[in-house]
Design a protein around this motif. Structure first.
Motif, PDB file in Angstrom:
ATOM      1  N   VAL A 149       0.882  -1.170   0.000  1.00  0.00           N
ATOM      2  CA  VAL A 149       0.000   0.000   0.000  1.00  0.00           C
ATOM      3  C   VAL A 149       0.916   1.215   0.000  1.00  0.00           C
ATOM      4  CG1 VAL A 149      -1.671   1.340   1.334  1.00  0.00           C
ATOM      5  CG2 VAL A 149      -1.915  -1.148   1.154  1.00  0.00           C
ATOM      6  N   THR A 150       0.666   2.148  -0.908  1.00  0.00           N
ATOM      7  CA  THR A 150       1.543   3.306  -1.058  1.00  0.00           C
ATOM      8  C   THR A 150       0.779   4.600  -0.791  1.00  0.00           C
ATOM      9  OG1 THR A 150       1.106   3.675  -3.420  1.00  0.00           O
ATOM     10  CG2 THR A 150       2.776   2.032  -2.861  1.00  0.00           C
ATOM     11  N   PHE A 151       1.525   5.655  -0.478  1.00  0.00           N
ATOM     12  CA  PHE A 151       0.920   6.979  -0.277  1.00  0.00           C
ATOM     13  C   PHE A 151       2.030   8.022  -0.226  1.00  0.00           C
ATOM     14  CE2 PHE A 151       1.457   4.753   3.725  1.00  0.00           C
ATOM     15  CZ  PHE A 151       2.211   5.629   4.485  1.00  0.00           C
ATOM     16  N   LEU A 152       1.694   9.239  -0.609  1.00  0.00           N
ATOM     17  CA  LEU A 152       2.620  10.355  -0.479  1.00  0.00           C
ATOM     18  C   LEU A 152       2.475  10.962   0.909  1.00  0.00           C
ATOM     19  CD1 LEU A 152       2.560  12.476  -3.778  1.00  0.00           C
ATOM     20  CD2 LEU A 152       4.402  11.030  -2.915  1.00  0.00           C
ATOM     21  N   ALA A 153       3.607  11.214   1.544  1.00  0.00           N
ATOM     22  CA  ALA A 153       3.594  11.818   2.876  1.00  0.00           C
ATOM     23  C   ALA A 153       4.917  12.536   3.103  1.00  0.00           C
ATOM     24  CB  ALA A 153       3.376  10.755   3.950  1.00  0.00           C
ATOM     25  N   VAL A 154       5.000  13.260   4.187  1.00  0.00           N
ATOM     26  CA  VAL A 154       6.249  13.940   4.518  1.00  0.00           C
ATOM     27  C   VAL A 154       7.364  12.904   4.644  1.00  0.00           C
ATOM     28  CG1 VAL A 154       5.154  15.903   5.637  1.00  0.00           C
ATOM     29  CG2 VAL A 154       5.680  13.857   6.981  1.00  0.00           C
ATOM     30  N   SER A 155       8.568  13.313   4.375  1.00  0.00           N
ATOM     31  CA  SER A 155       9.702  12.396   4.407  1.00  0.00           C
ATOM     32  C   SER A 155       9.976  11.918   5.831  1.00  0.00           C
ATOM     33  CB  SER A 155      10.947  13.083   3.851  1.00  0.00           C
ATOM     34  OG  SER A 155      11.368  14.117   4.731  1.00  0.00           O
ATOM     35  N   PRO A 156      10.664  10.790   5.970  1.00  0.00           N
ATOM     36  CA  PRO A 156      10.985  10.298   7.319  1.00  0.00           C
ATOM     37  C   PRO A 156      11.728  11.324   8.169  1.00  0.00           C
ATOM     38  CG  PRO A 156      11.414   8.594   5.695  1.00  0.00           C
ATOM     39  CD  PRO A 156      11.090   9.842   4.924  1.00  0.00           C
ATOM     40  N   VAL A 157      12.673  12.041   7.562  1.00  0.00           N
ATOM     41  CA  VAL A 157      13.450  13.030   8.319  1.00  0.00           C
ATOM     42  C   VAL A 157      12.549  14.139   8.844  1.00  0.00           C
ATOM     43  CG1 VAL A 157      15.249  14.784   8.153  1.00  0.00           C
ATOM     44  CG2 VAL A 157      15.593  12.549   7.093  1.00  0.00           C
ATOM     45  N   VAL A 158      11.666  14.639   7.990  1.00  0.00           N
ATOM     46  CA  VAL A 158      10.756  15.713   8.395  1.00  0.00           C
ATOM     47  C   VAL A 158       9.809  15.229   9.494  1.00  0.00           C
ATOM     48  CG1 VAL A 158       8.837  17.165   7.630  1.00  0.00           C
ATOM     49  CG2 VAL A 158      10.858  16.907   6.187  1.00  0.00           C
ATOM     50  N   ALA A 159       9.251  14.031   9.307  1.00  0.00           N
ATOM     51  CA  ALA A 159       8.297  13.502  10.286  1.00  0.00           C
ATOM     52  C   ALA A 159       8.959  13.275  11.643  1.00  0.00           C
ATOM     53  CB  ALA A 159       7.699  12.198   9.763  1.00  0.00           C
ATOM     54  N   ARG A 160      10.150  12.704  11.639  1.00  0.00           N
ATOM     55  CA  ARG A 160      10.824  12.418  12.906  1.00  0.00           C
ATOM     56  C   ARG A 160      11.223  13.691  13.633  1.00  0.00           C
ATOM     57  NH1 ARG A 160      14.333   7.740   9.969  1.00  0.00           N
ATOM     58  NH2 ARG A 160      12.739   6.099  10.045  1.00  0.00           N
ATOM     59  N   HIS A 161      11.679  14.676  12.887  1.00  0.00           N
ATOM     60  CA  HIS A 161      12.069  15.944  13.515  1.00  0.00           C
ATOM     61  C   HIS A 161      10.848  16.623  14.135  1.00  0.00           C
ATOM     62  CE1 HIS A 161      12.985  20.304  13.597  1.00  0.00           C
ATOM     63  NE2 HIS A 161      14.177  19.881  13.999  1.00  0.00           N
ATOM     64  N   ALA A 162       9.743  16.644  13.402  1.00  0.00           N
ATOM     65  CA  ALA A 162       8.533  17.287  13.913  1.00  0.00           C
ATOM     66  C   ALA A 162       8.023  16.581  15.161  1.00  0.00           C
ATOM     67  CB  ALA A 162       7.453  17.294  12.826  1.00  0.00           C
ATOM     68  N   TRP A 163       8.037  15.245  15.141  1.00  0.00           N
ATOM     69  CA  TRP A 163       7.549  14.496  16.305  1.00  0.00           C
ATOM     70  C   TRP A 163       8.458  14.716  17.515  1.00  0.00           C
ATOM     71  CZ3 TRP A 163       9.844  10.357  18.988  1.00  0.00           C
ATOM     72  CH2 TRP A 163       9.017   9.770  19.960  1.00  0.00           C
ATOM     73  N   ALA A 164       9.768  14.681  17.289  1.00  0.00           N
ATOM     74  CA  ALA A 164      10.712  14.854  18.396  1.00  0.00           C
ATOM     75  C   ALA A 164      10.590  16.235  19.027  1.00  0.00           C
ATOM     76  CB  ALA A 164      12.142  14.627  17.901  1.00  0.00           C
ATOM     77  N   GLN A 165      10.294  17.242  18.195  1.00  0.00           N
ATOM     78  CA  GLN A 165      10.177  18.608  18.700  1.00  0.00           C
ATOM     79  C   GLN A 165       8.763  18.949  19.154  1.00  0.00           C
ATOM     80  OE1 GLN A 165      12.887  20.605  19.036  1.00  0.00           O
ATOM     81  NE2 GLN A 165      14.098  18.868  18.289  1.00  0.00           N
ATOM     82  N   GLY A 166       7.829  18.016  18.951  1.00  0.00           N
ATOM     83  CA  GLY A 166       6.450  18.284  19.316  1.00  0.00           C
ATOM     84  C   GLY A 166       5.810  19.344  18.451  1.00  0.00           C
TER      85      GLY A 166
END
Length: 246
Positions: A149-166
């Protein structure tokens, strides 16, 4: 009483990441654990490993080799099969749940629901649609599956940074995005995952959620055409040169 999540078993690490994601209730668990053919291949390799030793009459050496190969291949298969995708009220958690590895948290605002697609094809098939961009952490595929199953989403780096920074993340303004590819264990698991994604997006009132099911199902067999790239929502600059329309 909170309903139990559908799909695969919610392990302790799954429950931990569901809580840590801050995305609300866990609704569905999809795991890319090894299927029958994968275990069959491992069994054949294990049985073939001691053949040479047995032919030489070295029974003890053959037994030791059999156990060693079985252990190594078993651990390797378990490690590779630790890919999971969790569907929660507010988004997904996707990636490897193997020891010492961390999955990626992506809220619905970081995903384009119009691009959710169930397809028939492996990583090579999808790779033929795209320009060479090196190894991507958004490719959560396993060797024994041709039903991602595929989908377009923010890149792993962007997602991880956003989550880590809240911090909030928005696909429209994110500095990087990618085509995510998650392998389901077998063909019958694609539809439940798509339905879980569609239902969660609908309940969260994500724009475009109503278009998920008619676009994603039934699964589309990829043939490395421009139409396939269109269906997956692959941006022009991400495509192989021969498949670009402009």
């Amino acid at each position: 009483m909170t309903a139990a999540p559908t799909g695969d078993r919610a392990t302790r690490k799954v429950r931990h990441w569901a809580d840590a994601s801050r995305l609300g209730r866990l609704r569905h668990v999809e795991a890319a654990t090894p299927n029958g053919p994968a275990w069959a291949v491992v069994l054949v390799l294990v049985l073939l490993a001691p053949v040479a030793s047995l032919a030489d009459g070295e029974v003890v050496a053959a037994a030791v080799l059999l156990v060693a190969v079985a252990a190594v291949l078993g651990v390797l298969l378990w490690f590779l099969g630790s890919e999971k995708l969790l569907v929660l009220d507010g988004g997904i958690v996707v990636g490897s749940f193997a020891p010492f590895l961390r999955p990626t948290v992506i809220p619905w605002s970081g995903i384009d629901p119009r691009t959710v697609s169930a397809v028939v094809g492996n990583q090579r098939t999808i790779g033929l649609l795209m320009a060479d961009r090196g190894v991507s952490g958004a490719s959560r595929t396993v060797l024994w599956s041709r039903r991602p199953v595929t989908f377009l989403a923010v890149s792993p780096v962007v997602a991880r940074h956003a989550w880590a920074q809240g911090q909030p993340v928005d696909l429209a303004t994110a500095p990087g995005f990618d085509l995510w590819v998650f392998s389901t264990r077998r063909p019958s698991r694609q539809a439940p995952l798509v339905h879980a994604l569609a239902a969660a997006m609908h309940d969260a009132r994500v724009p475009g959620a109503d278009a998920v099911l008619p676009h994603a199902l039934p699964p589309r067999r990829l043939r490395s055409t421009a139409e396939d790239a269109d269906h997956l929502g692959i941006p022009e600059r991400f495509r192989r040169a021969q498949l670009r329309r402009v």
